[in-house]
Design a protein around this motif. Structure first.
Motif, PDB file in Angstrom:
ATOM      1  N   UNK A  86      56.179  36.694  89.694  1.00  0.00           N
ATOM      2  CA  UNK A  86      55.148  37.351  88.347  1.00  0.00           C
ATOM      3  C   UNK A  86      53.897  37.608  88.752  1.00  0.00           C
ATOM      4  N   UNK A  87      53.669  37.677  90.192  1.00  0.00           N
ATOM      5  CA  UNK A  87      51.715  37.540  90.555  1.00  0.00           C
ATOM      6  C   UNK A  87      51.178  38.906  89.938  1.00  0.00           C
ATOM      7  N   UNK A  88      52.228  40.270  89.636  1.00  0.00           N
ATOM      8  CA  UNK A  88      51.271  41.320  88.575  1.00  0.00           C
ATOM      9  C   UNK A  88      50.846  41.274  87.303  1.00  0.00           C
ATOM     10  N   UNK A  89      51.574  40.469  86.844  1.00  0.00           N
ATOM     11  CA  UNK A  89      51.749  40.169  85.702  1.00  0.00           C
ATOM     12  C   UNK A  89      50.917  39.092  85.389  1.00  0.00           C
ATOM     13  N   UNK A  90      50.737  38.072  86.375  1.00  0.00           N
ATOM     14  CA  UNK A  90      49.450  36.875  86.348  1.00  0.00           C
ATOM     15  C   UNK A  90      48.144  37.707  86.430  1.00  0.00           C
ATOM     16  N   UNK A  91      47.890  38.445  87.126  1.00  0.00           N
ATOM     17  CA  UNK A  91      46.594  38.964  87.573  1.00  0.00           C
ATOM     18  C   UNK A  91      45.931  39.252  86.429  1.00  0.00           C
ATOM     19  N   UNK A  92      47.040  40.132  85.721  1.00  0.00           N
ATOM     20  CA  UNK A  92      46.968  40.872  84.659  1.00  0.00           C
ATOM     21  C   UNK A  92      46.427  40.170  83.374  1.00  0.00           C
ATOM     22  N   UNK A  93      47.375  39.204  83.496  1.00  0.00           N
ATOM     23  CA  UNK A  93      46.495  37.992  82.576  1.00  0.00           C
ATOM     24  C   UNK A  93      47.625  37.756  81.460  1.00  0.00           C
ATOM     25  N   UNK A  94      48.429  38.576  81.537  1.00  0.00           N
ATOM     26  CA  UNK A  94      50.068  38.785  80.827  1.00  0.00           C
ATOM     27  C   UNK A  94      50.544  37.524  79.886  1.00  0.00           C
ATOM     28  N   UNK A  95      50.605  37.120  78.604  1.00  0.00           N
ATOM     29  CA  UNK A  95      51.132  35.778  78.210  1.00  0.00           C
ATOM     30  C   UNK A  95      52.363  36.114  78.127  1.00  0.00           C
ATOM     31  N   UNK A 124      62.637  37.131  79.393  1.00  0.00           N
ATOM     32  CA  UNK A 124      60.942  36.943  78.889  1.00  0.00           C
ATOM     33  C   UNK A 124      60.375  35.879  79.873  1.00  0.00           C
ATOM     34  N   UNK A 125      59.577  36.678  80.572  1.00  0.00           N
ATOM     35  CA  UNK A 125      58.500  35.511  81.075  1.00  0.00           C
ATOM     36  C   UNK A 125      57.338  34.853  80.826  1.00  0.00           C
ATOM     37  N   UNK A 126      57.172  33.966  80.340  1.00  0.00           N
ATOM     38  CA  UNK A 126      55.892  33.798  79.256  1.00  0.00           C
ATOM     39  C   UNK A 126      54.895  33.229  80.404  1.00  0.00           C
ATOM     40  N   UNK A 127      54.125  33.025  80.198  1.00  0.00           N
ATOM     41  CA  UNK A 127      53.353  32.357  81.080  1.00  0.00           C
ATOM     42  C   UNK A 127      51.585  31.466  79.958  1.00  0.00           C
ATOM     43  N   UNK A 128      51.326  30.427  80.935  1.00  0.00           N
ATOM     44  CA  UNK A 128      50.452  29.830  80.826  1.00  0.00           C
ATOM     45  C   UNK A 128      49.478  29.336  81.136  1.00  0.00           C
ATOM     46  N   UNK A 129      47.778  29.430  81.553  1.00  0.00           N
ATOM     47  CA  UNK A 129      46.889  30.159  82.069  1.00  0.00           C
ATOM     48  C   UNK A 129      46.183  28.258  81.741  1.00  0.00           C
ATOM     49  N   UNK A 130      45.658  27.774  82.984  1.00  0.00           N
ATOM     50  CA  UNK A 130      44.914  26.838  82.769  1.00  0.00           C
ATOM     51  C   UNK A 130      43.561  26.808  82.764  1.00  0.00           C
ATOM     52  N   UNK A 173      53.985  28.415  87.088  1.00  0.00           N
ATOM     53  CA  UNK A 173      54.044  26.668  87.037  1.00  0.00           C
ATOM     54  C   UNK A 173      53.479  26.858  85.849  1.00  0.00           C
ATOM     55  N   UNK A 174      53.598  25.959  84.881  1.00  0.00           N
ATOM     56  CA  UNK A 174      52.828  25.492  83.473  1.00  0.00           C
ATOM     57  C   UNK A 174      51.775  24.788  83.528  1.00  0.00           C
ATOM     58  N   UNK A 175      50.885  24.469  83.535  1.00  0.00           N
ATOM     59  CA  UNK A 175      50.316  25.986  84.054  1.00  0.00           C
ATOM     60  C   UNK A 175      50.023  26.684  84.848  1.00  0.00           C
ATOM     61  N   UNK A 176      49.794  27.959  85.218  1.00  0.00           N
ATOM     62  CA  UNK A 176      49.976  28.748  85.926  1.00  0.00           C
ATOM     63  C   UNK A 176      48.962  27.645  87.629  1.00  0.00           C
ATOM     64  N   UNK A 177      49.344  27.893  88.473  1.00  0.00           N
ATOM     65  CA  UNK A 177      48.986  27.502  89.882  1.00  0.00           C
ATOM     66  C   UNK A 177      47.686  28.463  90.048  1.00  0.00           C
ATOM     67  N   UNK A 178      46.346  28.179  90.906  1.00  0.00           N
ATOM     68  CA  UNK A 178      45.145  29.209  91.471  1.00  0.00           C
ATOM     69  C   UNK A 178      44.610  28.616  92.827  1.00  0.00           C
ATOM     70  N   UNK A 203      40.938  27.475  98.621  1.00  0.00           N
ATOM     71  CA  UNK A 203      40.707  26.172  97.451  1.00  0.00           C
ATOM     72  C   UNK A 203      41.402  26.010  96.446  1.00  0.00           C
ATOM     73  N   UNK A 204      42.534  24.867  96.257  1.00  0.00           N
ATOM     74  CA  UNK A 204      42.936  24.839  94.991  1.00  0.00           C
ATOM     75  C   UNK A 204      42.279  24.616  93.445  1.00  0.00           C
ATOM     76  N   UNK A 205      41.693  25.692  93.342  1.00  0.00           N
ATOM     77  CA  UNK A 205      40.885  26.176  92.177  1.00  0.00           C
ATOM     78  C   UNK A 205      41.774  25.226  90.270  1.00  0.00           C
ATOM     79  N   UNK A 206      42.761  24.648  90.108  1.00  0.00           N
ATOM     80  CA  UNK A 206      43.338  24.199  89.239  1.00  0.00           C
ATOM     81  C   UNK A 206      42.266  22.875  89.503  1.00  0.00           C
ATOM     82  N   UNK A 207      42.105  22.278  90.601  1.00  0.00           N
ATOM     83  CA  UNK A 207      41.711  21.057  90.600  1.00  0.00           C
ATOM     84  C   UNK A 207      40.150  21.408  90.546  1.00  0.00           C
ATOM     85  N   UNK A 208      39.786  22.045  90.273  1.00  0.00           N
ATOM     86  CA  UNK A 208      37.894  22.552  89.953  1.00  0.00           C
ATOM     87  C   UNK A 208      37.207  22.708  88.344  1.00  0.00           C
ATOM     88  N   UNK A 209      38.777  22.919  87.315  1.00  0.00           N
ATOM     89  CA  UNK A 209      38.422  22.579  86.321  1.00  0.00           C
ATOM     90  C   UNK A 209      37.958  21.657  85.907  1.00  0.00           C
TER      91      UNK A 209
END
Length: 267
Positions: A127-136, A206-212, A15-20, A29-35
């Motif tokens: 895209x789980x692997x890409x997200x786990x590596x923190x790729x942009x 190309x998959x762009x990844x945005x982090x919370x 998602x934009x940003x990625x949901x954790x 635990x929906x971690x985005x809600x704890x930021x």
């Protein structure tokens, strides 16, 4: 609010940003809600193997007891070095497991961060692997019918691309904005010999990844529960499998697979 139980690496949703989501015991635990909130994570000294479940004093290879580290198929060397997979020859720690994990379609991919990285993953892990590596961003380079061939392509390209993620630069969000993955894919494909070039993927998206993340650390101070059984701070963001706290502190959740924690949201 308090949660208790053994944790596993965070589940993610694109998602934009990625949901954790952090699995803990029977809950997530929906971690985005704890930021932006202060949270406390406390380890009570118990670690359970993520394969067999038994207690272990030391966690090996991100969550295994020593016995499972030596025998479990998901802890075998070919997980980290796919070129060593011999499942296509009928050789594996567990052929039933290998049929579901090695003898299925794999992707060789290029991922952008501070540099271009080459990697391998099962088709189910994109895209789980890409997200786990923190790729942009990331792009599929080749699609193969098994893990071994994907590993051979990766090994060939290691002479031209890194196969490691610089986790400190990733957490500082040091991204090379000049990287054009579509162009890199063409260059990488041209480097391959004909017998490997046949596996090049037609998917050029190309998959762009945005982090919370509210704020990235200027320097990186790594935390772990061996040094500090109680970790507390304001959660500023999540990237890869890391929680980013204030005071430039970060916690690698995947490293602590199987740890029994109590997690409190203090404000």
């Amino acid at each position: 609010m308090e949660y208790q139980g053994n944790i596993l690496k965070m589940r993610t949703e694109l998602a934009t940003p990625i949901r954790y989501f952090l699995p803990i015991g029977e809950h997530e635990i929906p971690m985005n809600d704890l930021i932006g909130k202060n949270i406390q994570l406390k380890h009570n000294g118990v670690i359970n193997c993520i394969s067999c479940g038994k207690k272990t004093k030391t966690s090996f290879n991100q969550g295994f007891c020593y016995s499972c580290y030596q025998t479990a198929p998901e802890a075998s060397e070919e997980v980290m070095r796919p070129e060593l997979s011999k499942a296509h020859l009928g050789i594996s720690r567990d052929m039933e497991w290998a049929e579901k994990h090695d003898l299925i379609d794999h992707f060789v991919y290029l991922a952008a961060s501070s540099v271009v990285k080459v990697g391998v993953t099962r088709h189910l892990q994109i895209p789980t692997r890409w997200i786990d590596q923190g790729a942009s961003s990331a792009i599929k380079l080749a699609q193969t019918p098994n893990r071994h061939i994907a590993g051979i392509i990766e090994v060939f390209l290691k002479n031209h691309y890194s196969d490691k993620t610089n986790w400190r630069e990733m957490l500082q969000n040091k991204v090379d904005g000049s990287i054009a993955l579509s162009e890199e894919k063409s260059k990488a494909a041209a480097l391959l010999p004909a017998e490997l070039r046949q596996y090049v993927s037609d998917d050029d998206s190309v998959t762009d990844l945005v982090y919370p993340v509210e704020n990235y650390p200027s320097v990186v101070k790594s935390l772990n529960f061996e040094k500090a059984p109680t970790i507390e701070g304001k959660l500023l963001g999540i990237k890869g499998q890391y929680l980013i706290f204030d005071q430039n502190q970060v916690l690698n959740i995947r490293r602590h697979n199987g740890y029994h924690l109590s997690i409190n949201v203090t404000s």
